[in-house]
Design an enzyme around this catalytic site. Structure first.
Site, PDB file in Angstrom:
ATOM      1  N   GLU A 426       0.842  -1.189   0.000  1.00 13.15           N
ATOM      2  CA  GLU A 426       0.000   0.000   0.000  1.00 13.15           C
ATOM      3  C   GLU A 426       0.885   1.250   0.000  1.00 13.15           C
ATOM      4  O   GLU A 426       1.795   1.369   0.806  1.00 13.15           O
ATOM      5  CB  GLU A 426      -0.867  -0.036   1.265  1.00 13.15           C
ATOM      6  CG  GLU A 426      -1.598   1.247   1.554  1.00 13.15           C
ATOM      7  CD  GLU A 426      -2.024   1.351   3.021  1.00 13.15           C
ATOM      8  OE1 GLU A 426      -1.784   0.402   3.797  1.00 13.15           O
ATOM      9  OE2 GLU A 426      -2.567   2.401   3.375  1.00 13.15           O
ATOM     10  N   ASP A 503      -0.636  -1.018   5.974  1.00 14.08           N
ATOM     11  CA  ASP A 503      -0.339  -0.437   7.281  1.00 14.08           C
ATOM     12  C   ASP A 503      -1.166  -1.111   8.366  1.00 14.08           C
ATOM     13  O   ASP A 503      -2.260  -1.590   8.120  1.00 14.08           O
ATOM     14  CB  ASP A 503      -0.681   1.062   7.281  1.00 14.08           C
ATOM     15  CG  ASP A 503       0.347   1.855   6.473  1.00 14.08           C
ATOM     16  OD1 ASP A 503       1.405   1.274   6.141  1.00 14.08           O
ATOM     17  OD2 ASP A 503       0.082   3.030   6.179  1.00 14.08           O
ATOM     18  N   ASP A 505      -3.138  -0.143  10.508  1.00 17.21           N
ATOM     19  CA  ASP A 505      -4.146   0.763  11.072  1.00 17.21           C
ATOM     20  C   ASP A 505      -5.480   0.521  10.380  1.00 17.21           C
ATOM     21  O   ASP A 505      -5.617  -0.402   9.583  1.00 17.21           O
ATOM     22  CB  ASP A 505      -3.707   2.225  10.922  1.00 17.21           C
ATOM     23  CG  ASP A 505      -3.551   2.628   9.460  1.00 17.21           C
ATOM     24  OD1 ASP A 505      -3.928   1.831   8.571  1.00 17.21           O
ATOM     25  OD2 ASP A 505      -3.042   3.726   9.202  1.00 17.21           O
ATOM     26  N   ASP A 507      -7.125   2.128   8.058  1.00 13.61           N
ATOM     27  CA  ASP A 507      -7.089   2.203   6.594  1.00 13.61           C
ATOM     28  C   ASP A 507      -6.430   0.972   5.985  1.00 13.61           C
ATOM     29  O   ASP A 507      -6.894   0.436   4.992  1.00 13.61           O
ATOM     30  CB  ASP A 507      -6.325   3.455   6.150  1.00 13.61           C
ATOM     31  CG  ASP A 507      -7.260   4.643   6.022  1.00 13.61           C
ATOM     32  OD1 ASP A 507      -8.490   4.419   6.091  1.00 13.61           O
ATOM     33  OD2 ASP A 507      -6.759   5.771   5.869  1.00 13.61           O
TER      34      ASP A 507
END
Ligand code: 1YM
Length: 638
Positions: A426, A503, A505, A507
């Site tokens: 990403e 990541d 997190d 997102d």
């Protein structure tokens, strides 16, 4: 605890379960743990199918135990021929055969109470309370061994009176066996909901004492047609084209229930079950349904003049474009095959379904012509679209080289797929770091930007027109399936590991959920075959005043580290892969010797689908709730 003669035989009886738990519950991960609950639940559902129970209560308790209660007849407690109460024999015998081997007994996939003894063996403690004959009968076990001592001929102790009948089982999974003893509540919730749809006269109450929310009641009197409606409602953007049609029938002891509707969407959504078991890989019932449906629609299209003499008929896919269907069959002796043993194999089912479809579907259409006409119109549009797609596809194939040449994919040197891996990374900056940090001999990097399209919702041309998706399909080399002209071929896959590196997190969790949805929709075999992985990057880097740098992968490990080092260390929190330099990224996330990978299973995809639905759906409230609930978690585990 003393070991009398019956205890010893119990030990011998359940010993194989404790020494090879994976053989009995699949694994010792959270999946196996949830499986324990499903085994007990299945016994209650069996009692419902036998016609004696209409309420089931499932609770996840604060102390880590789980309780299942039903209002059935209660497990028999009278003396079994071996001289012990039947309940005791059921709970301590691996294959409760003989008297209990009732082959006419309908089953929800549970094995006539066989599962209870497995759960007993794998539980640190288990309590069974049976209400029957006006009394409450009590029994208790530790790791499968009875705590209540009985001599031959003794009945179970009675702890109270009861005006009703039923069974209550509470068990504490054994931490010596399972990697975790925290049940995955979301998966259980989904399972209960599904069970409610499949058993319209059953009411299931679910309490998760751990989240402090009110008990939820699952009661779905509309059955599988309600299931179809809920799947349709999950996609509020899409227009509905038809009402929900129900088809029921039975032949040769095989019962068939089908419900379907059409939406203005691309492709089809088929959910299928045999004896209440979700057949993720389809099988003969799904094939029979597809064949029957296509045949009936083609016949009508010719009768009504939509297809003329030399016109080619509609393909099966044409007739199902936009369809949502739930197919549920019950079979006296189901056989399952496939990668995850969720593909129905009984060939008699196929002809039974086709026959039921022929008779009952025609009966329906003869009385509901407008619905039939909408479906035929939809098939005609599909033919047009298919021809368009074929054009796009050909031009797409021609341009293949251009995508590879556009500089995004960093190829590896080796051409041996069994040794090669591709990282889908990403973000461009993380992608750049990964290109520097990788071992270029066998690792390829494909950076993707932002959020790829939601494969659940978008139409085919949008999906294959999307740059990120085109680059991905092209890089994997195995084509893709679904819809028109299926050219998926897993033997052409250029990598043995497809690793999603997002990541840690919310997102990142979302992006991996979208990618998983894409893979499952267009290349499901990759998931079944275990080719898809998620990289598990660390959350923290810690360095004590004296001592070496370490990486920490979750908050639990961080707490342990704090205990060991006090506050005498520097800590860096990684918010994203982009914050690592090439060497760190290699060491923590890419080096096969030191990294952590999570192999993606079908269950993960199911969950990813739920998350994508929450995040992409129209309704704002659940999305906000999800993000709020997970905002504090650096790692949304999808
Ligand atoms: C919370 C778990 O196990 N309920 C349950 C189990 C049984 C019966 C009723 C039952 C079955 C029959 C006759 C029968 C079981 N019975 C057996 C065995 N709930 C839960 N409720 N009477 C009661 O099948 O004929 C195994 S499980 F072996 F006795 F048949």
């Amino acid at each position: 605890m003393s070991y009398n003669a019956s205890n010893i035989s119990v030990l011998e009886g359940l010993e194989p379960v404790r020494s090879r738990p994976g053989m009995y519950v699949g694994s010792t991960s959270v999946k196996g743990l949830n499986h324990l609950l499903y085994e007990i639940l299945d016994n209650s559902v069996d009692e419902h199918l036998a016609g004696f129970c209409d309420k089931i209560t499932v609770s996840l308790n604060k102390d880590g135990s789980a309780t299942v209660i039903d209002n059935g007849r209660g497990i028999p407690v009278d003396l079994h021929e071996k001289g012990y109460p039947a309940e005791r024999v059921i709970m301590t015998t691996l294959h409760a055969g003989g008297k209990f081997d009732n082959t006419n007994y309908k089953t929800s996939g549970g094995l006539h109470g066989v599962g209870s003894s497995v759960v007993n063996a794998l539980s640190k403690k288990m309590i069974v309370e049976v209400s029957r004959d006006g009394k409450v009968h009590y029994d208790e076990y530790e790791r499968g061994i009875p705590v209540v001592e009985l001599k031959e001929g003794d009945l179970l102790p009675v702890t109270g009176t009861s005006k009703t009948t039923g069974t209550k089982v509470t068990f504490w999974p054994d931490p010596e066996i399972f990697e975790t003893v925290v049940f995955k509540a979301d998966a259980i919730r989904n399972r209960l909901k599904e069970t409610a749809y499949l058993n319209p006269s059953l009411t299931i109450t679910f309490t998760n004492a751990r989240d402090g929310k009110k008990p939820e009641i699952f009661s779905e009197p509309e059955g599988i047609s309600g299931y179809v409606d809920s799947l349709a409602a999950a996609n509020p953007e899409a227009k509905r084209l038809t009402e929900t049609v129900s088809i029921n029938g039975a032949r040769d002891g095989i019962a068939v229930s089908i419900a379907f509707c059409f939406m203005q969407t691309f492709g089809d959504t088929l959910v299928s079950f045999c004896n209440n078991i979700n057949t993720m890989e389809g099988g003969t019932h799904v094939n029979g349904f597809k064949a029957g449906f296509s045949k009936v629609i083609n016949q009508y299209a010719r009768e009504l003049g939509n297809l003329k003499g030399k016109d080619q008929g509609f393909t099966g896919n044409d007739t199902r474009n936009g369809m949502i269907a739930v197919i549920s069959v019950s079979h006296p002796a189901p056989r399952f095959e496939g990668q995850t043993k969720t593909k129905l194999d009984n060939s008699d089912v196929q002809s039974v379904i086709t026959a039921v479809m022929n008779a009952n579907l025609q009966h329906y259409f003869d009385r509901n012509l407008p619905t039939l006409k909408k479906i035929i119109e939809r098939a005609e549009m599909s033919v047009k679209a298919r021809k368009e797609e074929e054009k796009i596809r050909t031009s797409f194939a021609d341009k293949k080289f251009a995508f590879e040449g556009n500089g995004k994919l960093a190829r590896q040197e080796s051409n041996d797929p069994s040794k090669c891996e591709i990282f889908i990374v990403e973000g461009n900056s993380a992608g750049g770091t990964a290109k520097t940090g990788r071992d270029r001999r066998f690792q390829a990097i494909l950076p993707i930007r932002g959020k790829i399209l939601n494969a659940e919702k978008q139409s085919m041309d949008k999906i294959i027109g999307n740059e990120e998706i085109k680059a991905l399909i092209s890089a994997l080399g195995c084509g893709f399936m679904q819809g028109y002209g299926n050219d998926f071929d897993i033997t052409k896959l250029k990598y043995s590991k497809i690793i999603i590196a997002a990541d840690a997190d919310v997102d990142g969790g979302h992006i991996s959920a979208l990618l998983l949805t894409f893979f499952f929709k267009f290349m499901p075999e990759l998931v079944y075959a275990g080719n898809v992985y998620r990289a598990m990057p660390p959350l923290y880097r810690v360095k004590p005043k004296r001592g070496k740098t370490e990486y920490i992968y979750d908050d639990k490990a961080l707490a342990a580290y704090r205990k060991a080092h006090g506050n005498n260390f520097d800590i860096q929190r990684y918010k994203g892969l982009g914050e690592m330099d090439a060497e760190q990224l290699w060491e923590t996330t890419m080096n096969p010797a030191t990294r952590k990978l999570k192999q993606i299973s079908v269950d993960d995809v199911v969950e990813a689908n739920n998350i994508t639905q929450i995040l992409m759906g129209d309704t704002v409230a659940p999305r906000r709730q999800y993000i709020e609930e997970n905002a504090d978690k650096a790692n949304v585990d999808v």
